[in-house]
Enzyme design. Sequence first.
Site, PDB file in Angstrom:
ATOM      1  N   HIS A 211      -8.447   0.987  -3.878  1.00 32.85           N
ATOM      2  CA  HIS A 211      -9.362   0.714  -2.766  1.00 32.85           C
ATOM      3  C   HIS A 211     -10.068   2.011  -2.394  1.00 32.85           C
ATOM      4  CE1 HIS A 211      -9.556  -0.571   1.795  1.00 32.85           C
ATOM      5  NE2 HIS A 211     -10.761  -0.464   1.256  1.00 32.85           N
TER       6      HIS A 211
ATOM      7  N   MET B  39     -12.268   4.162  -0.203  1.00 31.60           N
ATOM      8  CA  MET B  39     -12.898   4.325   1.115  1.00 31.60           C
ATOM      9  C   MET B  39     -13.613   5.657   1.074  1.00 31.60           C
ATOM     10  SD  MET B  39      -9.718   2.780   3.253  1.00 31.60           S
ATOM     11  CE  MET B  39      -8.636   2.956   1.822  1.00 31.60           C
TER      12      MET B  39
ATOM     13  N   MET C 289     -11.199  -6.416   5.533  1.00 38.44           N
ATOM     14  CA  MET C 289     -10.419  -5.460   6.329  1.00 38.44           C
ATOM     15  C   MET C 289     -10.073  -6.089   7.670  1.00 38.44           C
ATOM     16  SD  MET C 289     -10.135  -2.839   4.349  1.00 38.44           S
ATOM     17  CE  MET C 289      -9.164  -1.909   5.538  1.00 38.44           C
TER      18      MET C 289
ATOM     19  N   ASP D 217      -4.840   3.512  -1.753  1.00 38.51           N
ATOM     20  CA  ASP D 217      -5.912   3.760  -0.786  1.00 38.51           C
ATOM     21  C   ASP D 217      -6.503   5.148  -0.972  1.00 38.51           C
ATOM     22  OD1 ASP D 217      -6.078   1.381   0.887  1.00 38.51           O
ATOM     23  OD2 ASP D 217      -4.004   1.827   1.423  1.00 38.51           O
TER      24      ASP D 217
ATOM     25  N   ASP E 105      -6.504  -6.713   4.130  1.00 36.30           N
ATOM     26  CA  ASP E 105      -5.976  -5.349   4.200  1.00 36.30           C
ATOM     27  C   ASP E 105      -5.947  -4.862   5.643  1.00 36.30           C
ATOM     28  OD1 ASP E 105      -5.136  -2.802   3.664  1.00 36.30           O
ATOM     29  OD2 ASP E 105      -6.870  -2.238   2.452  1.00 36.30           O
TER      30      ASP E 105
ATOM     31  N   HIS F 150      -1.218  -1.294  -4.346  1.00 34.11           N
ATOM     32  CA  HIS F 150      -2.495  -0.981  -3.694  1.00 34.11           C
ATOM     33  C   HIS F 150      -2.563   0.518  -3.396  1.00 34.11           C
ATOM     34  CE1 HIS F 150      -5.979  -2.158  -1.172  1.00 34.11           C
ATOM     35  NE2 HIS F 150      -5.567  -1.240  -0.307  1.00 34.11           N
TER      36      HIS F 150
ATOM     37  N   SER G 272       0.849  -1.190   0.000  1.00 39.15           N
ATOM     38  CA  SER G 272       0.000   0.000   0.000  1.00 39.15           C
ATOM     39  C   SER G 272       0.882   1.237   0.000  1.00 39.15           C
ATOM     40  CB  SER G 272      -0.892   0.019   1.239  1.00 39.15           C
ATOM     41  OG  SER G 272      -1.414   1.329   1.401  1.00 39.15           O
TER      42      SER G 272
ATOM     43  N   MET H 140      -9.162   7.818   0.205  1.00 36.67           N
ATOM     44  CA  MET H 140      -9.951   8.157   1.402  1.00 36.67           C
ATOM     45  C   MET H 140     -10.541   9.552   1.259  1.00 36.67           C
ATOM     46  SD  MET H 140      -7.443   6.761   4.376  1.00 36.67           S
ATOM     47  CE  MET H 140      -6.613   5.161   4.239  1.00 36.67           C
TER      48      MET H 140
HETATM   49  C1  DX5 Z   1      -6.207   1.108   5.741  1.00 32.70           C
HETATM   50  C2  DX5 Z   1      -5.778   0.883   4.325  1.00 32.70           C
HETATM   51  C3  DX5 Z   1      -4.652  -0.062   4.206  1.00 32.70           C
HETATM   52  C4  DX5 Z   1      -3.401   0.377   4.884  1.00 32.70           C
HETATM   53  C5  DX5 Z   1      -2.681  -0.853   5.357  1.00 32.70           C
HETATM   54  O1  DX5 Z   1      -7.347   1.887   5.774  1.00 32.70           O
HETATM   55  O2  DX5 Z   1      -6.857   0.389   3.547  1.00 32.70           O
HETATM   56  O3  DX5 Z   1      -4.402  -0.433   2.851  1.00 32.70           O
HETATM   57  O4  DX5 Z   1      -2.534   1.133   4.102  1.00 32.70           O
HETATM   58  O5  DX5 Z   1      -1.581  -0.446   6.113  1.00 32.70           O
HETATM   59  P1  DX5 Z   1      -0.820  -1.419   7.111  1.00 32.70           P
HETATM   60  O6  DX5 Z   1      -0.318  -2.561   6.292  1.00 32.70           O
HETATM   61  O7  DX5 Z   1       0.258  -0.545   7.650  1.00 32.70           O
HETATM   62  O8  DX5 Z   1      -1.824  -1.859   8.134  1.00 32.70           O
HETATM   63 ZN    ZN Z   2      -6.456  -0.491   1.490  1.00 33.24          ZN
END
Ligand code: DX5
Ligand code: ZN
Length: 222
Positions: free
Chosen positions: A68, A70, A139, A37, A174, A35, A10, A39
């Site tokens: 991904h 969110m 998750m 993320d 994840d 990956h 990620s 948000m």
């Molecule tokens: C969390 C994200 C993850 C995050 C994982 O909301 O969706 O992808 O980056 O990070 P680690 O591996 O540090 O838990």
């Molecule tokens: Zn993620």
Amino acid sequence: MDRSIKIAPSILSADFANFGAEIRAIEDQGADWVHVDVMDGHFVPNLTFGPMAVKAFRPHVKTVMDVHLMIAPVDPYIDAYAEAGADVLTAHVEAGPHIHRTLQAIRAAGMKAGVALNPGTPAEAVAHLLDLTDLICVMTVNPGFGGQKFLDMTAKIRTLRQMIGDRPVHIEIDGGVDPTTAPLVVEAGADVLVAGSAVFRGGSVDQPEIYGQNMAAIRAAI
Ligand code: DX5
Ligand code: ZN
């Protein structure tokens, strides 16, 4: 379909001033997917990338760009992430009342459709979506931040593995994946391992071999 174990670093844990080089570094060191993320500061309490940033990442990604979302709502942004070049686009089942329509729209836009489940959401939430999805993201932290403590969802992963049967659906994990937790989720049936802090920890674009060592440690543990 390819059920071999894939590591998807990620880039939430990368240097935010140097994404192109960070993406090249993790791929050179053996990352299977990248990956991303997304948000929105509303569905989750943090803000990251919009479609313009994701589009800028695209030329650097030679493997699979796994985006991904969110965010809520999702549907108004599907075409923008398709244009940005996402290969897999994952929406949360909790993000709105019409996840069925959302998954159809993601596929109609030419991408693989993923559906993510928060820790508090049961496997059964995707029971009627199995033929509309290419990936289920379980998750193992509450989404929003990297570096959180792993939450044990192995029972949910096992249930999903059974529900999926022969369908060509990946199970992605994840949150909090590292050499200690990776074997648990792989044993339960996962094949895509997202890892942020456990891959980027200690390394940099000037010391990319640390990324390689971190990924090798995860692979060696499983
Ligand atoms: C969390 C994200 C993850 C995050 C994982 O909301 O969706 O992808 O980056 O990070 P680690 O591996 O540090 O838990
Ligand atoms: Zn993620």
